[in-house]
Write a protein that holds these residues in place. Sequence first.
Motif, PDB file in Angstrom:
ATOM      1  N   ASP A  13       0.824  -1.204   0.000  1.00 29.28           N
ATOM      2  CA  ASP A  13       0.000   0.000   0.000  1.00 29.28           C
ATOM      3  C   ASP A  13       0.866   1.265   0.000  1.00 29.28           C
ATOM      4  O   ASP A  13       2.053   1.202   0.356  1.00 29.28           O
ATOM      5  N   MET A  14       0.256   2.377  -0.360  1.00 23.50           N
ATOM      6  CA  MET A  14       1.024   3.628  -0.348  1.00 23.50           C
ATOM      7  C   MET A  14       1.445   3.964   1.077  1.00 23.50           C
ATOM      8  O   MET A  14       0.773   3.580   2.046  1.00 23.50           O
ATOM      9  N   ASN A  15       2.628   4.579   1.168  1.00 20.21           N
ATOM     10  CA  ASN A  15       3.113   5.087   2.452  1.00 20.21           C
ATOM     11  C   ASN A  15       3.688   4.035   3.405  1.00 20.21           C
ATOM     12  O   ASN A  15       4.025   4.362   4.542  1.00 20.21           O
ATOM     13  N   VAL A  16       3.762   2.779   2.984  1.00 17.42           N
ATOM     14  CA  VAL A  16       4.304   1.763   3.911  1.00 17.42           C
ATOM     15  C   VAL A  16       5.836   1.830   3.984  1.00 17.42           C
ATOM     16  O   VAL A  16       6.444   1.258   4.897  1.00 17.42           O
ATOM     17  N   GLY A  17       6.457   2.498   2.990  1.00 19.77           N
ATOM     18  CA  GLY A  17       7.916   2.655   3.033  1.00 19.77           C
ATOM     19  C   GLY A  17       8.681   1.815   2.027  1.00 19.77           C
ATOM     20  O   GLY A  17       9.859   1.537   2.219  1.00 19.77           O
ATOM     21  N   THR A  79       4.902  -5.671   1.341  1.00 16.84           N
ATOM     22  CA  THR A  79       5.267  -4.780   2.451  1.00 16.84           C
ATOM     23  C   THR A  79       4.033  -4.161   3.118  1.00 16.84           C
ATOM     24  O   THR A  79       3.118  -3.708   2.432  1.00 16.84           O
ATOM     25  N   TYR A  80       4.052  -4.123   4.449  1.00 15.39           N
ATOM     26  CA  TYR A  80       3.012  -3.412   5.200  1.00 15.39           C
ATOM     27  C   TYR A  80       3.691  -2.540   6.247  1.00 15.39           C
ATOM     28  O   TYR A  80       4.915  -2.593   6.423  1.00 15.39           O
ATOM     29  N   ASP A  81       2.880  -1.756   6.929  1.00 21.64           N
ATOM     30  CA  ASP A  81       3.374  -0.848   7.976  1.00 21.64           C
ATOM     31  C   ASP A  81       2.914  -1.440   9.320  1.00 21.64           C
ATOM     32  O   ASP A  81       1.709  -1.660   9.505  1.00 21.64           O
ATOM     33  N   VAL A  82       3.844  -1.689  10.226  1.00 22.36           N
ATOM     34  CA  VAL A  82       3.473  -2.369  11.477  1.00 22.36           C
ATOM     35  C   VAL A  82       2.501  -1.551  12.340  1.00 22.36           C
ATOM     36  O   VAL A  82       1.857  -2.094  13.232  1.00 22.36           O
ATOM     37  N   ILE A 110       7.151 -11.388   3.450  1.00 21.97           N
ATOM     38  CA  ILE A 110       6.196 -10.432   4.004  1.00 21.97           C
ATOM     39  C   ILE A 110       6.970  -9.542   4.968  1.00 21.97           C
ATOM     40  O   ILE A 110       7.647 -10.036   5.887  1.00 21.97           O
ATOM     41  N   VAL A 111       6.896  -8.246   4.717  1.00 17.16           N
ATOM     42  CA  VAL A 111       7.768  -7.324   5.446  1.00 17.16           C
ATOM     43  C   VAL A 111       6.952  -6.246   6.159  1.00 17.16           C
ATOM     44  O   VAL A 111       6.210  -5.494   5.528  1.00 17.16           O
ATOM     45  N   GLY A 112       7.085  -6.212   7.475  1.00 18.02           N
ATOM     46  CA  GLY A 112       6.452  -5.172   8.288  1.00 18.02           C
ATOM     47  C   GLY A 112       7.466  -4.060   8.505  1.00 18.02           C
ATOM     48  O   GLY A 112       8.423  -4.224   9.264  1.00 18.02           O
ATOM     49  N   GLN A 157       0.157  -2.344  15.580  1.00 16.72           N
ATOM     50  CA  GLN A 157      -1.165  -2.862  15.189  1.00 16.72           C
ATOM     51  C   GLN A 157      -1.091  -4.255  14.573  1.00 16.72           C
ATOM     52  O   GLN A 157      -2.073  -4.976  14.557  1.00 16.72           O
ATOM     53  N   VAL A 158       0.065  -4.604  14.020  1.00 23.06           N
ATOM     54  CA  VAL A 158       0.165  -5.910  13.361  1.00 23.06           C
ATOM     55  C   VAL A 158       1.178  -6.765  14.099  1.00 23.06           C
ATOM     56  O   VAL A 158       2.359  -6.432  14.196  1.00 23.06           O
TER      57      VAL A 158
END
Length: 243
Positions: A13-17, A79-82, A110-112, A157-158
């Motif tokens: 998603d956008m903004n996850v880095g 990629t996600y944002d933790v 899968i990368v937080g 959150q994750v």
Amino acid sequence: MRKPDVKVVILGDMNVGKTSLLHRYTERRFKDTISTVGGAFFLKQWGPYNISIWDTAGREQFHGLGSMYCRGASAVILTYDVTNWQSLSELEQRFLSLTDTAHPDCIYAIVGNKADLTDACAHLVEMDDGHMSEDIQDTPHHPASTTSTSSVLLHKQVDRMDALALYWRILRYKGLEENASPAAERMCFETSAKTGYNVDFLFETLFEMVLPSILKKRNEGDASTVDLEHSTETKRTKAGCCR
Ligand SMILES: Nc1nc2c(ncn2[C@@H]2O[C@H](COP(=O)(O)OP(=O)(O)OP(=O)(O)O)[C@@H](O)[C@H]2O)c(=O)[nH]1
Ligand SMILES: [Mg+2]
């Protein structure tokens, strides 16, 4: 220069880095980014191999391009944002189907990211002299002189278990056997592009895992591999003949 031996794609998603992770790995620093438009290409020389890493845009308007970027990929980094649960669920809802065009042997990580915001270890920055230092310069609401790591950490959150569960669902989606695939514990990472936490480890692990694909491709004498140095030389010679 040779054509890339293998292709790695980063999705999410956008903004996850995503772009920040690639800057951290390829340029060794965390710098300002603007939201990616379309996609961008990084070429990484890893030992004798050339690895192309494709950055993609997380914004919905570029979604249609994703499956094109994934075509033939040997590794996909989801990629996600933790600190953002929605960014994990988007991986399954919106991004997983884009990987249908990847190579059949493709591996999935899968990368937080943004672990520095929630995890005291990831909050530490490795200094040039090898010492670890607290990363407190970018917390505008907590002046560096009065803050401590514990007071700036956000709610995570994750949970890592959620990422592992997603990995197992991805294997099912792909029709892959769990015991014939890389273990979830090995393929789920938490990183910080800001501090560098686990970033080299992520990319180096993936590169080592795709090495068999590279060697196989080279052994098969992939006809599509172009030696650019050689072809430039040939063109120069031809130009010389015409003069
Ligand atoms: N604290 C922290 N912030 C980060 C980290 N990685 C990225 N950011 C910030 O998150 C924002 C988005 O980063 P990008 O790398 O542009 O995100 P992206 O996934 O490439 O976004 P799109 O290109 O829009 O898909 C920027 O403000 C970054 O500075 C990180 O590890 N920790
Ligand atoms: Mg980007």
